[in-house]
Write a protein that holds these residues in place. Sequence first.
Motif: not given
Length: 305
Positions: A74-83, A123-130, A162-169, A220-221
């Motif tokens: 019922n409640n979500t946080v949507v996370m967008f960013g580059s594939a 350099q962009q991998t910081d965004y994946y980690t965050q 992937e990073a966001a789904n991975r974090g939830a997992n 995210f970018p």
Amino acid sequence: MSDENDFNCRVFPSAADDVEHAKRVECSKQLMTSSAFRLAYDDKEFVLRDEMRPVRLLLELSKTELTLNDHNINNTVVMFGSARILRPKKAKKRLFHTKQQLEQQPDDPEFKNQYQQAKIRQQQTDYYTQARILAKIITEQSMLGDIPNLYVVTGGGPGIMEAANRGANDANGKSVGLNIVLPEEQQPNPYITSELCFRFHYFAMRKMHFLLRAKALVVFPGGFGTLDELFETLTLVQTKKIKPMPILLFGKEYWQRLLNWNVLVEEGMINEEDLNHFVYVESVEQAWQIIEKHVKGLRKPHKSL
């Protein structure tokens, strides 16, 4: 005496029952292969006709809606960013490989370009980690019960998604992936909860489901797709088609290089207060504080007028 099953049985057969019954009807082979004789909802050729687009739109809306309701999402946080943003290990490996190629052929312009691109990807991998850490925090805190149950939703593909789904997992929680069929097929990432991994044909229905349950948007970018989703959300908030929510842009330097928002104000294309619809964030902690404050505020009872 009728038992409980008889009491609760359906008066009419279900659509599924009739599909099975229709297969057992004895009639000529010519009739059985006739499109006209098939049940309308069991006739693939009919459903895929151009004229049936409104029905297919409704199916894409309804299937996801009913499934999410069944799972109490019922409640979500949507996370967008580059594939295109890579996992840290993959980016490091690519950088090492391209550096070796360049050392062997230092004057090759193609290898020079590949090496520069590999450095940017590193350099962009910081965004994946965050994104991964933030999604884990959202899921963990939600499971503690101090805030309304929040579920991470992504576009279901690689990169930031992937990073966001991975974090939830990582937090042993559920997350949603809203994939779309593209000419160059988008593969769903392996971290989406399997029963919540959807697939769309229509961008419009997919984007509607991004926002129907959203309590916050984290961007995210990214490229055209990310910008499309960001600007659609900003437009809906600006025009009051949806309620305001935190819209968090990760990485101020990237977004300010990409978008000169002040030009829109100076040219009178938007009002200055429209710039308040989003906020820049630089850290997971900052993003989570904003999200947590917002969702806790939604729980507070409204004062009587």
